[in-house]
Motif scaffolding. Structure first.
Motif, mmCIF file in Angstrom:
data_model
loop_
_atom_site.group_PDB
_atom_site.id
_atom_site.type_symbol
_atom_site.label_atom_id
_atom_site.label_comp_id
_atom_site.label_asym_id
_atom_site.label_seq_id
_atom_site.Cartn_x
_atom_site.Cartn_y
_atom_site.Cartn_z
ATOM 1 N N MET A 156 0.810 -1.210 0.000
ATOM 2 C CA MET A 156 0.000 0.000 0.000
ATOM 3 C C MET A 156 0.846 1.264 0.000
ATOM 4 S SD MET A 156 -3.206 -0.876 2.518
ATOM 5 C CE MET A 156 -2.256 -1.579 3.849
ATOM 6 N N ARG A 157 2.047 1.161 0.512
ATOM 7 C CA ARG A 157 2.907 2.342 0.571
ATOM 8 C C ARG A 157 3.866 2.428 -0.607
ATOM 9 N NH1 ARG A 157 2.396 0.516 5.954
ATOM 10 N NH2 ARG A 157 4.172 -0.882 5.761
ATOM 11 N N ALA A 158 4.187 1.278 -1.212
ATOM 12 C CA ALA A 158 5.182 1.274 -2.283
ATOM 13 C C ALA A 158 4.564 1.380 -3.673
ATOM 14 C CB ALA A 158 6.039 0.006 -2.193
ATOM 15 N N TRP A 159 3.334 0.893 -3.852
ATOM 16 C CA TRP A 159 2.694 0.909 -5.176
ATOM 17 C C TRP A 159 1.895 2.211 -5.297
ATOM 18 C CZ3 TRP A 159 -1.600 -3.008 -7.039
ATOM 19 C CH2 TRP A 159 -1.840 -2.799 -8.411
ATOM 20 N N SER A 160 2.367 3.119 -6.124
ATOM 21 C CA SER A 160 1.744 4.441 -6.226
ATOM 22 C C SER A 160 0.298 4.349 -6.695
ATOM 23 C CB SER A 160 2.550 5.322 -7.184
ATOM 24 O OG SER A 160 2.662 4.712 -8.459
ATOM 25 N N THR A 161 -0.014 3.439 -7.610
ATOM 26 C CA THR A 161 -1.396 3.281 -8.082
ATOM 27 C C THR A 161 -2.310 2.840 -6.954
ATOM 28 O OG1 THR A 161 -0.607 2.701 -10.299
ATOM 29 C CG2 THR A 161 -2.870 2.090 -9.751
ATOM 30 N N LEU A 162 -1.847 1.905 -6.142
ATOM 31 C CA LEU A 162 -2.668 1.423 -5.031
ATOM 32 C C LEU A 162 -2.860 2.513 -3.984
ATOM 33 C CD1 LEU A 162 -4.227 -0.741 -3.584
ATOM 34 C CD2 LEU A 162 -2.080 -1.687 -2.711
ATOM 35 N N LYS A 163 -1.839 3.320 -3.767
ATOM 36 C CA LYS A 163 -1.980 4.429 -2.815
ATOM 37 C C LYS A 163 -3.126 5.348 -3.233
ATOM 38 C CE LYS A 163 1.820 6.554 -1.620
ATOM 39 N NZ LYS A 163 3.168 7.167 -1.755
ATOM 40 N N GLU A 164 -3.206 5.608 -4.538
ATOM 41 C CA GLU A 164 -4.299 6.447 -5.048
ATOM 42 C C GLU A 164 -5.640 5.746 -4.890
ATOM 43 O OE1 GLU A 164 -5.662 8.512 -9.300
ATOM 44 O OE2 GLU A 164 -3.617 7.738 -9.029
ATOM 45 N N TRP A 165 -5.688 4.432 -5.162
ATOM 46 C CA TRP A 165 -6.933 3.676 -5.005
ATOM 47 C C TRP A 165 -7.398 3.672 -3.553
ATOM 48 C CZ3 TRP A 165 -5.438 -1.276 -8.244
ATOM 49 C CH2 TRP A 165 -5.476 -0.946 -9.610
ATOM 50 N N VAL A 166 -6.455 3.471 -2.631
ATOM 51 C CA VAL A 166 -6.798 3.438 -1.202
ATOM 52 C C VAL A 166 -7.370 4.788 -0.764
ATOM 53 C CG1 VAL A 166 -5.856 3.260 1.135
ATOM 54 C CG2 VAL A 166 -5.140 1.644 -0.626
ATOM 55 N N GLN A 167 -6.774 5.873 -1.247
ATOM 56 C CA GLN A 167 -7.258 7.204 -0.905
ATOM 57 C C GLN A 167 -8.654 7.434 -1.459
ATOM 58 O OE1 GLN A 167 -5.619 9.313 1.166
ATOM 59 N NE2 GLN A 167 -7.486 10.522 1.110
ATOM 60 N N GLN A 168 -8.895 6.982 -2.696
ATOM 61 C CA GLN A 168 -10.220 7.115 -3.295
ATOM 62 C C GLN A 168 -11.264 6.319 -2.506
ATOM 63 O OE1 GLN A 168 -9.772 5.849 -7.364
ATOM 64 N NE2 GLN A 168 -8.592 7.647 -7.968
ATOM 65 N N GLU A 169 -10.907 5.103 -2.111
ATOM 66 C CA GLU A 169 -11.834 4.273 -1.336
ATOM 67 C C GLU A 169 -12.119 4.912 0.020
ATOM 68 O OE1 GLU A 169 -14.095 0.710 -0.329
ATOM 69 O OE2 GLU A 169 -13.526 1.781 -2.153
ATOM 70 N N HIS A 170 -11.076 5.440 0.649
ATOM 71 C CA HIS A 170 -11.259 6.112 1.944
ATOM 72 C C HIS A 170 -12.196 7.304 1.803
ATOM 73 C CE1 HIS A 170 -10.348 7.668 5.900
ATOM 74 N NE2 HIS A 170 -9.960 8.821 5.373
ATOM 75 N N GLN A 171 -12.012 8.093 0.743
ATOM 76 C CA GLN A 171 -12.874 9.256 0.520
ATOM 77 C C GLN A 171 -14.301 8.822 0.213
ATOM 78 O OE1 GLN A 171 -12.211 12.238 1.054
ATOM 79 N NE2 GLN A 171 -13.658 13.524 -0.067
ATOM 80 N N SER A 172 -14.446 7.785 -0.608
ATOM 81 C CA SER A 172 -15.778 7.277 -0.952
ATOM 82 C C SER A 172 -16.499 6.775 0.297
ATOM 83 C CB SER A 172 -15.658 6.162 -1.994
ATOM 84 O OG SER A 172 -16.916 5.602 -2.292
ATOM 85 N N ALA A 173 -15.800 6.021 1.119
ATOM 86 C CA ALA A 173 -16.405 5.493 2.344
ATOM 87 C C ALA A 173 -16.789 6.623 3.294
ATOM 88 C CB ALA A 173 -15.438 4.537 3.028
#
Length: 842
Positions: free
Chosen positions: A389-406
């Protein structure tokens, strides 16, 4: 070397996943840490292995401590060990029961799992009881490894019930490690940033303090062994310059071990694909793999790009489901069963498995279970390490989007719940705009929403209602704006017409003066007797002409005044709440003064009394619509006026043969006005009596009023309006509550109405009113057909829409459209009828 060792040695680095028990021959640099763990295990049966994310806790236990136990290094306990692995996940007790079931300690049966789960939940000694029921031998040690123990802290935050279950799970572990008669050992691995949460559960903080082992950072020499020795085991060598670069790069990195392991795995693959004989693993291979910082991100993006477009969308939702960012901004894994993932992502299972297989391939190992292990519906899928989650830049963006959506969904669901309880209003901008954009841009469903808040359907319904209310509010504002514009234009037009009328009257007076002067000059030549006679005759004619002209002017002014009042009332009556208070007060005073003045004028001038009476009742209706007074008091304040109007209607009805055309029209208009007023006041019996009278009146009218298409249209509109009001007053309680025969009679009026409209070319108020009334009649007929003959209903709805589209601009168009009713709302909910009430008199 065995075939299994040869297979493992092809690439001696596991990447992001943990080292396993059978990979201990590749696990180097942790010898001192393993010795410390064995030392603590001699004295404690509960051991907490604590470290930062990426410190190698799981690998240390699986590939370090457990192989040492099997070799008999812990002399006091012997070398016979049964090892079970479990994770709290989203159901700690169920996962513990599943770990016991999958061991070789029980006879396999369909009832094993529920029996074990019931035993664990029975009491805090449930784990001890379950172990005693197993077939474990008395000289065998049982080691239970609870990996990712911090998940129990996230689980208990869900609700009060989850907190109780989490506490029971912890109590069962502590009880088994201290009171079991058998040799039971408990080891938990836990992130160090969750140490403070241990105080939540009774006895846990004390147990952790007694058996805690905080994993230290590996020294430079230990790191060298972890890099060089696996390469030697696999038959390779590493250049000194690459080794030094690696040691320098990872020394200060938070995720040093997983990043290093993955970079070395990729570097080894690059070296294997094209190296010369005796060529060591070198910088060129390392750089092609993306080095330490970008190896994971580069590799994960390559796997993602290899997928078809539709599977990339599945991959995004998969990783968003497997990861979580808490309110404290801590990134954590969220292992989820395959069957739950399919519901959350809403895709085919084959497509989901294809994506999972791509990311759990042995060449990347981003997802567990690892390649080769079968995944079933209840198999938990997880990312291999939090560092992803910290090393893959694409996943970092996905996690942030999911957090915002939730976060947006939680707030929406909480507000919807408060609204249902009457403690909050509907959404308005900017909250509504944010929620609408969230719904449009985020594919969600009930399975996804249940992870954050249970009120999914309630939240969506709340959002729909908020959007509908905003749309209505915008329409009301636009209607008010247009109405104010039309009012200003109408007043200006009226003032202009009055000015023109004054100018024409002045011109007529000047011409008359000139003619009179000429006649006077000619008369000088006549004899005094002739002059005197002529002047007498002229004076008599002048008075008569003046009286006729004045009567004509008064009648035209009355007609113009009536038209202005009707037009103004029609505009003001369309949702008076949107009219500015200053404008409403101005017209209120105007209408009240007008009623009084007209009453005085009618008493003085009997010729115009019927016209003034219509205007008085029209102004009274305007006062009622403006809401200037209490709506139940305004009409009663003018009880005499209403009585006079009804008396006038009765007089005309009894004397139709001798009544003038103007009086007949006035009576027709009064009946409609009084019928509407009584209908709105819930005086249904009085209203029905007037509408019945109007129908009889229109039956007798032919031949009494000059037969023009405009007059025919007025009469037909009156009949149609009467049918519609009577249908609502006499509506039956069954079906849609509409009197079917009356609505059918209303629809039968369309032939005559449409025929009259075809012969009228001008844009009149009556035409627009006719289209609006027909739209209502067709729509209510459609509601009846929808209940009785559904196949014919759409054609009636279509007819209603066509009538609304025919409404022209100009006078009365806005009122006609509103009279035609909002089809989108009434098509979903039938018209509500009024119950007949007893009249209390005027």
């Amino acid at each position: 070397m065995s075939s299994r060792l040869l297979e493992l040695a092809r690439n001696p680095f596991p990447g992001l996943r943990s080292f396993q028990e059978d990979e201990d021959f590749l696990f180097f640099g942790r010898e001192g840490q393993i010795a410390e763990l064995l030392k603590r295990l001699r004295n404690q049966h509960f051991l907490a292995v604590v470290g930062t994310s990426g410190s190698g806790k799981s690998s240390l236990i699986r590939a370090g401590l457990i192989p040492a136990l099997h070799r008999g290094t812990l002399v006091s306990a012997g070398s016979k060990w049964e090892v079970l692995y479990a994770r709290p996940g989203g159901s700690p007790m169920e996962n513990l029961a599943r770990a016991l079931e999958q061991s070789d300690l029980y006879e396999t049966s369909n009832e094993l799992f529920p029996r074990l789960l019931a035993c664990l939940n029975r009491s805090r000694s449930g784990l001890i009881d379950a172990i005693q029921q197993s077939s474990i031998e008395s000289d065998t040690n049982l080691l239970l490894v609870i990996d990712q123990f911090e998940e129990v802290f996230r689980y208990r935050r869900r609700d009060e019930q989850s907190l109780v279950k989490a506490a029971d799970f912890v109590a069962a572990l502590l009880e088994a490690s201290t009171r079991s008669q058998r040799r039971v050992y408990i080891i938990v691995t836990m992130r160090s940033d969750y140490l403070g949460d241990c105080s939540i559960f009774p006895g846990l903080a004390e147990a952790v303090n007694r058996g805690e082992y905080l994993i230290p950072r590996m020294s430079r020499e230990e790191m060298r062994d972890a890099i060089v020795n696996p390469i030697r085991v696999a038959g390779g060598t590493i250049s000194n310059r690459l080794l030094q670069k690696l040691l320098n790069r990872v020394s200060d990195n938070h995720d040093q071990l997983p990043l290093l392991q993955h970079a070395l795995m990729r570097t080894w693959d690059a070296w294997e694909q094209g190296h010369l004989d005796n060529e060591p693993v070198d910088l060129s291979h390392f750089e092609s793999a993306g080095e330490v910082e970008f190896a994971i991100s580069q590799h994960a993006d390559e796997v993602l790009a290899f997928l078809p477009e539709y599977q990339r969308s599945i991959a995004k939702r998969l990783f968003q489901a497997l990861t979580e960012m808490g309110s404290d901004q801590r990134e954590t894994r969220r292992p989820t069963r395959l069957q739950d993932l399919r519901k959350i992502i809403d895709c085919k299972e084959d497509d989901l498995l294809a994506v999972i297989d791509a990311f759990r391939d042995k060449s990347c190992a981003f997802i567990t279970p690892t390649q080769g292990m079968t995944i079933y519906g209840d198999t938990y899928v997880d990312i291999s390490h939090e560092s992803l989650m910290r090393a893959w830049s694409t996943l970092k963006e996905w996690v942030q989007q999911e957090h915002q959506s939730a976060r947006i969904y939680r707030r929406l669901a909480e507000t919807a719940t408060l609204h249902a309880e009457g403690r909050s209003g509907l959404y308005r901008d900017p909250d509504l705009q944010v929620a609408t954009a969230w719904r449009r841009g985020n594919p969600t469903n009930a399975a996804w929403a249940s992870r954050y808040h249970e009120s999914y359907e309630l939240a969506l319904n709340f959002l729909d209602r908020s959007q509908a209310e905003q749309k209505r509010e915008m329409e009301r504002q636009e209607t008010a704006r247009r109405r104010e514009l039309e009012q200003s234009r109408a007043l200006a037009e009226l003032q202009s017409r009055r000015a023109e009328e004054s100018q024409r009257a002045a011109r007529r007076l000047r011409i008359t003066s000139i003619v009179m002067a000429g006649l006077a000059a000619i008369g000088i030549a006549l004899s005094i007797t002739s002059i005197f006679f002529f002047l007498q005759l002229q004076e008599s004619d002048r008075k008569r002409n003046q009286e006729e002209k004045q009567s004509l002017v008064n009648m035209r002014i009355a007609e113009e005044r009536t038209r202005f009042v009707i037009e103004t009332t029609n505009r003001l009556s369309n949702d008076v709440d949107d009219i500015p208070l200053s404008v409403r007060n101005s017209f209120t005073d105007l209408f009240r003064n007008g009623i009084e003045q007209l009453g005085n004028q009618s008493n003085a001038d009997k010729k115009n009394s019927e016209t003034d009476l219509v205007m008085q009742v029209t102004l009274l209706w305007s006062l009622y619509e403006l809401g200037a007074e209490s709506r139940t008091q305004v009409p009663y304040e003018y009880a005499t006026l209403l009585t006079n109007a009804e008396s006038f209607i009765d007089e005309i009805s009894q004397n139709m043969e001798s009544s003038s055309e103007d009086k007949l029209k006035a009576s027709l208009q009064l009946q409609r006005l009084l019928g509407i007023i009584y209908f709105e006041l819930d005086r249904s019996n009085d209203s029905a009596r007037l509408w019945d009278s109007l129908l009889k009146f229109t039956d007798r009218i032919p031949g009494k009023i000059k037969s023009t298409e405009s007059n025919n249209l007025i009469a037909l509109n009156s009949r149609l309006d009467a049918f519609l009001h009577l249908a609502r007053i006499r509506g039956e309680p069954k079906g849609y509550g509409l009197a079917t025969d009356l609505i059918e009679k209303a629809c039968d009026c369309d032939v005559g109405i449409l025929e009259s409209i075809r012969t009228i070319n001008s844009n009149t108020y009556e035409i627009n009113e006719a289209f609006g009334l027909l739209a209502r009649a067709y729509h209510e007929r459609a509601l009846i057909e929808k209940n009785n003959a559904p196949a014919t209903a759409p054609s009636w709805f279509q007819k209603s829409k066509e009538m609304i589209e025919k409404i022209q601009g100009g006078v009365g168009s806005q009122l006609a459209k509103i009279q035609a009713i909002n089809l989108s709302e009434l098509q979903a909910s039938p018209v509500t009828t009024r119950k007949p009430s007893t009249s209390n008199g005027n």
